[in-house]
Scaffold this motif. Structure first.
Motif, PDB file in Angstrom:
ATOM      1  N   ASN A  63      -5.334  15.586  40.959  1.00 41.21           N
ATOM      2  CA  ASN A  63      -5.676  16.260  39.704  1.00 41.21           C
ATOM      3  C   ASN A  63      -7.091  16.796  39.783  1.00 41.21           C
ATOM      4  O   ASN A  63      -7.959  16.204  40.406  1.00 41.21           O
ATOM      5  CB  ASN A  63      -5.625  15.265  38.533  1.00 41.21           C
ATOM      6  CG  ASN A  63      -4.230  15.027  38.039  1.00 41.21           C
ATOM      7  OD1 ASN A  63      -3.303  15.725  38.402  1.00 41.21           O
ATOM      8  ND2 ASN A  63      -4.084  14.025  37.199  1.00 41.21           N
ATOM      9  N   THR A  64      -7.331  17.900  39.110  1.00 43.17           N
ATOM     10  CA  THR A  64      -8.679  18.418  38.971  1.00 43.17           C
ATOM     11  C   THR A  64      -9.008  18.354  37.482  1.00 43.17           C
ATOM     12  O   THR A  64      -8.223  18.816  36.653  1.00 43.17           O
ATOM     13  CB  THR A  64      -8.763  19.879  39.452  1.00 43.17           C
ATOM     14  OG1 THR A  64      -8.180  19.966  40.747  1.00 43.17           O
ATOM     15  CG2 THR A  64     -10.200  20.328  39.545  1.00 43.17           C
ATOM     16  N   TYR A  65     -10.147  17.768  37.168  1.00 42.29           N
ATOM     17  CA  TYR A  65     -10.541  17.602  35.771  1.00 42.29           C
ATOM     18  C   TYR A  65     -11.674  18.555  35.427  1.00 42.29           C
ATOM     19  O   TYR A  65     -12.500  18.894  36.269  1.00 42.29           O
ATOM     20  CB  TYR A  65     -11.001  16.159  35.503  1.00 42.29           C
ATOM     21  CG  TYR A  65      -9.886  15.156  35.674  1.00 42.29           C
ATOM     22  CD1 TYR A  65      -8.960  14.940  34.655  1.00 42.29           C
ATOM     23  CD2 TYR A  65      -9.758  14.426  36.846  1.00 42.29           C
ATOM     24  CE1 TYR A  65      -7.935  14.027  34.804  1.00 42.29           C
ATOM     25  CE2 TYR A  65      -8.728  13.510  37.007  1.00 42.29           C
ATOM     26  CZ  TYR A  65      -7.822  13.309  35.986  1.00 42.29           C
ATOM     27  OH  TYR A  65      -6.806  12.411  36.129  1.00 42.29           O
ATOM     28  N   THR A  66     -11.726  18.964  34.167  1.00 45.27           N
ATOM     29  CA  THR A  66     -12.823  19.812  33.700  1.00 45.27           C
ATOM     30  C   THR A  66     -13.961  18.922  33.211  1.00 45.27           C
ATOM     31  O   THR A  66     -13.762  17.733  32.933  1.00 45.27           O
ATOM     32  CB  THR A  66     -12.365  20.708  32.534  1.00 45.27           C
ATOM     33  OG1 THR A  66     -12.049  19.858  31.415  1.00 45.27           O
ATOM     34  CG2 THR A  66     -11.157  21.555  32.905  1.00 45.27           C
ATOM     35  N   LYS A  67     -15.138  19.516  33.104  1.00 42.76           N
ATOM     36  CA  LYS A  67     -16.291  18.783  32.546  1.00 42.76           C
ATOM     37  C   LYS A  67     -15.960  18.280  31.145  1.00 42.76           C
ATOM     38  O   LYS A  67     -16.312  17.176  30.777  1.00 42.76           O
ATOM     39  CB  LYS A  67     -17.535  19.672  32.497  1.00 42.76           C
ATOM     40  CG  LYS A  67     -18.198  19.869  33.822  1.00 42.76           C
ATOM     41  CD  LYS A  67     -19.455  20.721  33.667  1.00 42.76           C
ATOM     42  CE  LYS A  67     -20.024  21.080  35.014  1.00 42.76           C
ATOM     43  NZ  LYS A  67     -21.130  22.021  34.897  1.00 42.76           N
ATOM     44  N   HIS A  68     -15.265  19.123  30.379  1.00 44.98           N
ATOM     45  CA  HIS A  68     -14.907  18.762  29.002  1.00 44.98           C
ATOM     46  C   HIS A  68     -14.050  17.496  28.981  1.00 44.98           C
ATOM     47  O   HIS A  68     -14.283  16.595  28.172  1.00 44.98           O
ATOM     48  CB  HIS A  68     -14.178  19.922  28.317  1.00 44.98           C
ATOM     49  CG  HIS A  68     -13.683  19.589  26.942  1.00 44.98           C
ATOM     50  ND1 HIS A  68     -14.548  19.500  25.855  1.00 44.98           N
ATOM     51  CD2 HIS A  68     -12.451  19.278  26.481  1.00 44.98           C
ATOM     52  CE1 HIS A  68     -13.845  19.155  24.788  1.00 44.98           C
ATOM     53  NE2 HIS A  68     -12.568  19.016  25.137  1.00 44.98           N
ATOM     54  N   GLU A  69     -13.052  17.421  29.866  1.00 46.31           N
ATOM     55  CA  GLU A  69     -12.184  16.237  29.925  1.00 46.31           C
ATOM     56  C   GLU A  69     -12.981  14.986  30.301  1.00 46.31           C
ATOM     57  O   GLU A  69     -12.757  13.909  29.744  1.00 46.31           O
ATOM     58  CB  GLU A  69     -11.048  16.454  30.939  1.00 46.31           C
ATOM     59  CG  GLU A  69     -10.018  17.471  30.488  1.00 46.31           C
ATOM     60  CD  GLU A  69      -9.039  17.854  31.586  1.00 46.31           C
ATOM     61  OE1 GLU A  69      -7.843  17.971  31.263  1.00 46.31           O
ATOM     62  OE2 GLU A  69      -9.465  18.023  32.749  1.00 46.31           O
ATOM     63  N   ILE A  70     -13.915  15.153  31.205  1.00 44.48           N
ATOM     64  CA  ILE A  70     -14.749  14.015  31.636  1.00 44.48           C
ATOM     65  C   ILE A  70     -15.642  13.560  30.485  1.00 44.48           C
ATOM     66  O   ILE A  70     -15.788  12.357  30.241  1.00 44.48           O
ATOM     67  CB  ILE A  70     -15.560  14.384  32.893  1.00 44.48           C
ATOM     68  CG1 ILE A  70     -14.597  14.566  34.074  1.00 44.48           C
ATOM     69  CG2 ILE A  70     -16.611  13.322  33.196  1.00 44.48           C
ATOM     70  CD1 ILE A  70     -15.203  15.203  35.298  1.00 44.48           C
ATOM     71  N   ILE A  71     -16.219  14.512  29.767  1.00 44.11           N
ATOM     72  CA  ILE A  71     -17.070  14.169  28.614  1.00 44.11           C
ATOM     73  C   ILE A  71     -16.245  13.426  27.563  1.00 44.11           C
ATOM     74  O   ILE A  71     -16.719  12.460  26.956  1.00 44.11           O
ATOM     75  CB  ILE A  71     -17.729  15.436  28.011  1.00 44.11           C
ATOM     76  CG1 ILE A  71     -18.691  16.075  29.006  1.00 44.11           C
ATOM     77  CG2 ILE A  71     -18.435  15.113  26.694  1.00 44.11           C
ATOM     78  CD1 ILE A  71     -19.841  15.194  29.463  1.00 44.11           C
ATOM     79  N   GLU A  72     -15.007  13.850  27.343  1.00 39.61           N
ATOM     80  CA  GLU A  72     -14.140  13.164  26.378  1.00 39.61           C
ATOM     81  C   GLU A  72     -13.894  11.716  26.806  1.00 39.61           C
ATOM     82  O   GLU A  72     -13.918  10.804  25.984  1.00 39.61           O
ATOM     83  CB  GLU A  72     -12.820  13.917  26.194  1.00 39.61           C
ATOM     84  CG  GLU A  72     -12.962  15.230  25.443  1.00 39.61           C
ATOM     85  CD  GLU A  72     -13.673  15.087  24.101  1.00 39.61           C
ATOM     86  OE1 GLU A  72     -13.255  14.236  23.279  1.00 39.61           O
ATOM     87  OE2 GLU A  72     -14.659  15.814  23.862  1.00 39.61           O
ATOM     88  N   LYS A  73     -13.664  11.498  28.103  1.00 36.25           N
ATOM     89  CA  LYS A  73     -13.481  10.130  28.615  1.00 36.25           C
ATOM     90  C   LYS A  73     -14.779   9.327  28.452  1.00 36.25           C
ATOM     91  O   LYS A  73     -14.749   8.142  28.114  1.00 36.25           O
ATOM     92  CB  LYS A  73     -13.059  10.139  30.092  1.00 36.25           C
ATOM     93  CG  LYS A  73     -11.638  10.571  30.318  1.00 36.25           C
ATOM     94  CD  LYS A  73     -10.669   9.491  29.894  1.00 36.25           C
ATOM     95  CE  LYS A  73      -9.247   9.920  30.139  1.00 36.25           C
ATOM     96  NZ  LYS A  73      -8.273   9.060  29.502  1.00 36.25           N
ATOM     97  N   ALA A  74     -15.906   9.972  28.678  1.00 36.95           N
ATOM     98  CA  ALA A  74     -17.206   9.302  28.522  1.00 36.95           C
ATOM     99  C   ALA A  74     -17.406   8.869  27.068  1.00 36.95           C
ATOM    100  O   ALA A  74     -17.928   7.784  26.800  1.00 36.95           O
ATOM    101  CB  ALA A  74     -18.345  10.213  28.969  1.00 36.95           C
ATOM    102  N   LYS A  75     -16.956   9.717  26.134  1.00 35.02           N
ATOM    103  CA  LYS A  75     -17.052   9.365  24.713  1.00 35.02           C
ATOM    104  C   LYS A  75     -16.175   8.158  24.397  1.00 35.02           C
ATOM    105  O   LYS A  75     -16.575   7.289  23.617  1.00 35.02           O
ATOM    106  CB  LYS A  75     -16.665  10.562  23.828  1.00 35.02           C
ATOM    107  CG  LYS A  75     -17.713  11.662  23.825  1.00 35.02           C
ATOM    108  CD  LYS A  75     -17.259  12.851  22.987  1.00 35.02           C
ATOM    109  CE  LYS A  75     -18.285  13.963  22.996  1.00 35.02           C
ATOM    110  NZ  LYS A  75     -17.817  15.145  22.250  1.00 35.02           N
TER     111      LYS A  75
END
Length: 143
Positions: free
Chosen positions: A3-15
């Motif tokens: 899978n390739t994730y976007t920065k936005h998806e990573i930020i959501e996981k960080a939240k």
């Protein structure tokens, strides 16, 4: 294929991770200790006089009044010591350390796992901390 994730998806996981951290015993204790400090009249008075003395110290420093500055700094040190001797303040400071350690642990775990994943996905050597291209291009390495 991975899978390739976007920065936005990573930020959501960080939240989501931040939300989990905010609901730990360490953070809960930190909030309760802070509230107890804020509700303590003696501590509030000491903090108010500390702030006032710190302003005086800045003024004395700007105007080169060394003797007055020294006296104020001694008073500041004394009040800080008195504040630090209050058990709830000690517990609050300890809880700050524990929350910071938890954040550092999460940060280090993420960094180490990203590094290891990069090394493994390139066919590198995790124990030596080398990516596949480093291993292949090293003297005597596989070409």
């Amino acid at each position: 294929m991975e899978n390739t994730y976007t920065k936005h998806e990573i930020i959501e996981k960080a939240k989501e991770l931040a939300e989990m951290i905010a609901q730990t015993e360490e953070v809960d204790f930190f909030k309760r200790a802070e509230a107890q400090i804020n509700e303590n009249q003696k501590i509030r008075e000491k903090i108010a006089s500390l702030k006032s003395l710190q302003k005086q110290a800045v003024n004395f420093q700007q105007y080169g009044k060394e003797r007055a500055l020294g006296l104020v700094e001694n008073k500041i040190e004394q009040i800080e010591k008195e504040i630090d001797e209050v058990p709830i303040v000690q517990e609050f400071k300890q809880s700050q350390v524990e929350v910071n350690q938890l954040l550092q642990l999460v940060s280090n775990t993420i960094a180490n796992n990203v590094t290891n994943h990069i090394i493994e996905s390139t066919g590198g050597d995790v124990l030596r901390g080398e990516t596949g291209s480093m291993v292949r291009n090293a003297p005597g390495g596989k070409k």
